[in-house]
Design a protein around this motif. Structure first.
Motif, PDB file in Angstrom:
ATOM      1  N   VAL A   1       4.720 -28.243 -17.929  1.00 19.31           N
ATOM      2  CA  VAL A   1       3.281 -28.443 -17.782  1.00 19.31           C
ATOM      3  C   VAL A   1       2.999 -29.911 -17.463  1.00 19.31           C
ATOM      4  CG1 VAL A   1       1.027 -28.246 -18.906  1.00 19.31           C
ATOM      5  CG2 VAL A   1       2.858 -26.641 -19.499  1.00 19.31           C
ATOM      6  N   SER A   2       2.184 -30.141 -16.450  1.00 19.60           N
ATOM      7  CA  SER A   2       1.720 -31.498 -16.157  1.00 19.60           C
ATOM      8  C   SER A   2       0.532 -31.775 -17.078  1.00 19.60           C
ATOM      9  CB  SER A   2       1.292 -31.629 -14.686  1.00 19.60           C
ATOM     10  OG  SER A   2       0.807 -32.931 -14.419  1.00 19.60           O
ATOM     11  N   VAL A   3       0.835 -32.335 -18.260  1.00 18.75           N
ATOM     12  CA  VAL A   3      -0.156 -32.362 -19.339  1.00 18.75           C
ATOM     13  C   VAL A   3      -1.357 -33.267 -19.063  1.00 18.75           C
ATOM     14  CG1 VAL A   3       1.329 -31.674 -21.232  1.00 18.75           C
ATOM     15  CG2 VAL A   3       1.310 -34.058 -20.505  1.00 18.75           C
ATOM     16  N   ASN A   4      -1.205 -34.267 -18.200  1.00 16.76           N
ATOM     17  CA  ASN A   4      -2.322 -35.175 -17.935  1.00 16.76           C
ATOM     18  C   ASN A   4      -3.192 -34.740 -16.769  1.00 16.76           C
ATOM     19  OD1 ASN A   4      -1.483 -36.818 -20.032  1.00 16.76           O
ATOM     20  ND2 ASN A   4      -0.278 -38.161 -18.720  1.00 16.76           N
ATOM     21  N   GLN A   5      -2.842 -33.614 -16.151  1.00 18.05           N
ATOM     22  CA  GLN A   5      -3.634 -33.081 -15.039  1.00 18.05           C
ATOM     23  C   GLN A   5      -4.257 -31.760 -15.479  1.00 18.05           C
ATOM     24  OE1 GLN A   5      -0.396 -33.303 -11.992  1.00 18.05           O
ATOM     25  NE2 GLN A   5      -1.950 -34.387 -10.787  1.00 18.05           N
ATOM     26  N   ALA A   6      -5.515 -31.820 -15.863  1.00 18.22           N
ATOM     27  CA  ALA A   6      -6.208 -30.635 -16.374  1.00 18.22           C
ATOM     28  C   ALA A   6      -6.490 -29.652 -15.242  1.00 18.22           C
ATOM     29  CB  ALA A   6      -7.510 -31.034 -17.063  1.00 18.22           C
ATOM     30  N   CYS A   7      -6.334 -28.384 -15.536  1.00 15.56           N
ATOM     31  CA  CYS A   7      -6.654 -27.335 -14.565  1.00 15.56           C
ATOM     32  C   CYS A   7      -8.130 -27.439 -14.154  1.00 15.56           C
ATOM     33  CB  CYS A   7      -6.396 -25.965 -15.178  1.00 15.56           C
ATOM     34  SG  CYS A   7      -4.659 -25.646 -15.585  1.00 15.56           S
ATOM     35  N   PRO A   8      -8.448 -27.206 -12.899  1.00 22.00           N
ATOM     36  CA  PRO A   8      -7.604 -26.588 -11.857  1.00 22.00           C
ATOM     37  C   PRO A   8      -6.854 -27.589 -10.979  1.00 22.00           C
ATOM     38  CG  PRO A   8      -9.849 -26.723 -11.076  1.00 22.00           C
ATOM     39  CD  PRO A   8      -9.845 -27.318 -12.466  1.00 22.00           C
ATOM     40  N   ALA A   9      -6.579 -28.797 -11.475  1.00 19.74           N
ATOM     41  CA  ALA A   9      -5.864 -29.795 -10.675  1.00 19.74           C
ATOM     42  C   ALA A   9      -4.504 -29.262 -10.243  1.00 19.74           C
ATOM     43  CB  ALA A   9      -5.679 -31.076 -11.479  1.00 19.74           C
ATOM     44  N   ARG A  10      -4.068 -29.680  -9.081  1.00 21.60           N
ATOM     45  CA  ARG A  10      -2.762 -29.280  -8.580  1.00 21.60           C
ATOM     46  C   ARG A  10      -1.709 -30.218  -9.158  1.00 21.60           C
ATOM     47  NH1 ARG A  10      -1.109 -28.853  -2.158  1.00 21.60           N
ATOM     48  NH2 ARG A  10       1.035 -28.076  -2.465  1.00 21.60           N
ATOM     49  N   PRO A  11      -0.684 -29.695  -9.831  1.00 21.36           N
ATOM     50  CA  PRO A  11       0.346 -30.560 -10.427  1.00 21.36           C
ATOM     51  C   PRO A  11       1.000 -31.463  -9.384  1.00 21.36           C
ATOM     52  CG  PRO A  11       0.528 -28.345 -11.292  1.00 21.36           C
ATOM     53  CD  PRO A  11      -0.466 -28.272 -10.168  1.00 21.36           C
ATOM     54  N   PHE A  12       1.395 -32.660  -9.828  1.00 22.17           N
ATOM     55  CA  PHE A  12       1.950 -33.654  -8.908  1.00 22.17           C
ATOM     56  C   PHE A  12       3.329 -33.267  -8.383  1.00 22.17           C
ATOM     57  CE2 PHE A  12       3.403 -34.783 -13.099  1.00 22.17           C
ATOM     58  CZ  PHE A  12       4.698 -35.253 -12.924  1.00 22.17           C
ATOM     59  N   VAL A  13       4.017 -32.359  -9.084  1.00 24.94           N
ATOM     60  CA  VAL A  13       5.268 -31.779  -8.578  1.00 24.94           C
ATOM     61  C   VAL A  13       5.157 -30.260  -8.723  1.00 24.94           C
ATOM     62  CG1 VAL A  13       6.795 -33.743  -9.001  1.00 24.94           C
ATOM     63  CG2 VAL A  13       6.356 -32.110 -10.847  1.00 24.94           C
ATOM     64  N   ALA A  14       5.771 -29.552  -7.788  1.00 25.37           N
ATOM     65  CA  ALA A  14       5.661 -28.090  -7.806  1.00 25.37           C
ATOM     66  C   ALA A  14       6.600 -27.455  -8.814  1.00 25.37           C
ATOM     67  CB  ALA A  14       5.922 -27.536  -6.408  1.00 25.37           C
ATOM     68  N   THR A  15       7.819 -28.022  -8.919  1.00 24.57           N
ATOM     69  CA  THR A  15       8.812 -27.432  -9.821  1.00 24.57           C
ATOM     70  C   THR A  15       9.554 -28.516 -10.588  1.00 24.57           C
ATOM     71  OG1 THR A  15      10.564 -27.442  -8.128  1.00 24.57           O
ATOM     72  CG2 THR A  15       9.168 -25.464  -8.272  1.00 24.57           C
ATOM     73  N   TYR A  16      10.130 -28.130 -11.707  1.00 27.66           N
ATOM     74  CA  TYR A  16      10.997 -29.011 -12.491  1.00 27.66           C
ATOM     75  C   TYR A  16      12.207 -28.200 -12.924  1.00 27.66           C
ATOM     76  CZ  TYR A  16      12.793 -31.955 -16.243  1.00 27.66           C
ATOM     77  OH  TYR A  16      13.609 -32.715 -17.046  1.00 27.66           O
ATOM     78  N   GLN A  17      13.361 -28.580 -12.416  1.00 28.09           N
ATOM     79  CA  GLN A  17      14.615 -27.880 -12.719  1.00 28.09           C
ATOM     80  C   GLN A  17      14.476 -26.374 -12.512  1.00 28.09           C
ATOM     81  OE1 GLN A  17      16.399 -29.047 -16.447  1.00 28.09           O
ATOM     82  NE2 GLN A  17      16.301 -31.234 -15.957  1.00 28.09           N
ATOM     83  N   GLY A  18      13.852 -26.039 -11.378  1.00 27.87           N
ATOM     84  CA  GLY A  18      13.734 -24.635 -11.003  1.00 27.87           C
ATOM     85  C   GLY A  18      12.583 -23.888 -11.631  1.00 27.87           C
ATOM     86  N   VAL A  19      11.774 -24.565 -12.468  1.00 26.42           N
ATOM     87  CA  VAL A  19      10.648 -23.913 -13.138  1.00 26.42           C
ATOM     88  C   VAL A  19       9.349 -24.403 -12.512  1.00 26.42           C
ATOM     89  CG1 VAL A  19       9.452 -23.614 -15.339  1.00 26.42           C
ATOM     90  CG2 VAL A  19      11.952 -23.731 -15.277  1.00 26.42           C
ATOM     91  N   ALA A  20       8.445 -23.490 -12.201  1.00 25.46           N
ATOM     92  CA  ALA A  20       7.152 -23.876 -11.636  1.00 25.46           C
ATOM     93  C   ALA A  20       6.355 -24.694 -12.639  1.00 25.46           C
ATOM     94  CB  ALA A  20       6.368 -22.628 -11.233  1.00 25.46           C
ATOM     95  N   VAL A  21       5.744 -25.771 -12.168  1.00 24.10           N
ATOM     96  CA  VAL A  21       4.962 -26.663 -13.031  1.00 24.10           C
ATOM     97  C   VAL A  21       3.510 -26.190 -13.067  1.00 24.10           C
ATOM     98  CG1 VAL A  21       4.133 -29.015 -13.388  1.00 24.10           C
ATOM     99  CG2 VAL A  21       6.481 -28.611 -12.585  1.00 24.10           C
ATOM    100  N   GLU A  22       2.966 -26.095 -14.272  1.00 25.06           N
ATOM    101  CA  GLU A  22       1.581 -25.664 -14.470  1.00 25.06           C
ATOM    102  C   GLU A  22       0.677 -26.882 -14.666  1.00 25.06           C
ATOM    103  OE1 GLU A  22       1.517 -23.266 -17.962  1.00 25.06           O
ATOM    104  OE2 GLU A  22       3.453 -22.315 -17.493  1.00 25.06           O
TER     105      GLU A  22
END
Length: 260
Positions: free
Chosen positions: A143-164
């Motif tokens: 989870v990109s904790v400093n980017q509140a939804c509906p913001a688009r995370p600054f990276v799409a994946t981390y070690q193969g896991v989609a970033v929320e």
């Protein structure tokens, strides 16, 4: 006359010592230091930093800007934020030090028409930090904790896991905190985005002054070379010849510009 018992003499000696020390350290010394400080600051107001902003807190473009202040340049409130480099996750009631630095860098970049990007910061000016679950082992959630939804995370994946994106109100404390450095190279100097320990520092780095010179020259209709010459004239060397770095006194520099 009968000699007083030793225990009474000891108590009287202690009492005299308390009275003398109270008078010297509690009255005379504070009055003396206050008087010296007032005399110094009255004679040289450039010892205390000042802000050069409008009523809404926006930078006045024709002036060089000071470094941030956690005390608002108030001598009665001199202090640092007491936040350290591990303060990277925003909370509902407080912005982390990292996000403060990122937001300031974006703002300075916009003001000076340069890139405000820097390592560990997202393009929208918050800390580039993930909370990874589970805390140990192979990640199953990020989870990109400093980017509140509906913001688009600054990276799409981390070690193969989609970033929320971060969901306000959700507790991410159990996750592992992972700051992401990214590939950005900082153009905005560090003193432009961090406050001094006292919150009263009147100086900025030569690099920060030179970054601001084109804007100030443009706003005042002056050649950049003339503004850079004024920067050199108001640059002080290293304290004692070897401590720290040279600095530029912002108040004195802006005063010289106003005098023409």
């Amino acid at each position: 006359m009968e000699r007083l018992p030793s225990w009474i003499r000891q108590h009287l000696a202690a009492l005299r010592a308390v009275l003398v020390l109270t008078a010297v350290l509690g009255v005379a010394y504070p009055l003396a230091t206050t008087g010296v400080a007032q005399a110094l600051f009255d004679e040289n107001p450039g010892l205390i930093g000042q802000s050069f902003t409008d009523a809404d807190g926006n930078p006045v473009a024709k002036y060089f800007q000071s470094r941030p202040s956690a005390a608002g340049y108030d001598m009665l409130a001199t202090a640092a934020s007491n936040l350290g480099p591990e303060d990277v996750v925003d909370t509902p009631d407080r912005t982390s030090l990292l996000t403060q630095v990122c937001a300031r860098s974006v703002a300075v970049g916009r003001l000076e028409s340069v890139s405000g990007a820097r390592p560990y910061c997202t393009s929208d000016g918050v800390g580039a930090v993930l909370k990874v679950f589970p805390a140990l082992g192979k990640p199953t959630r990020a989870v990109s904790v400093n980017q509140a939804c509906p913001a688009r995370p600054f990276v799409a994946t981390y070690q193969g896991v989609a970033v929320e994106c971060g969901k306000p109100g959700e507790d991410y404390a159990a996750g592992r905190t992972v700051p992401i450095r990214g590939g950005a190279t900082a153009v905005v100097p560090a003193d432009a985005v961090t406050a001094s320990g006292s919150g009263l520092d009147p100086h900025i780095s030569v690099a920060y002054a030179e970054l601001q010179a084109p804007r100030v020259a443009r706003e005042r209709g002056l050649p950049v070379d003339q503004v850079n010459t004024l920067i050199e004239q108001h640059t002080t060397g290293r304290p004692l010849g070897f401590m720290g770095e040279p600095g530029v006194n912002v108040l004195e520099l802006n005063t010289a510009l106003d005098k023409g």
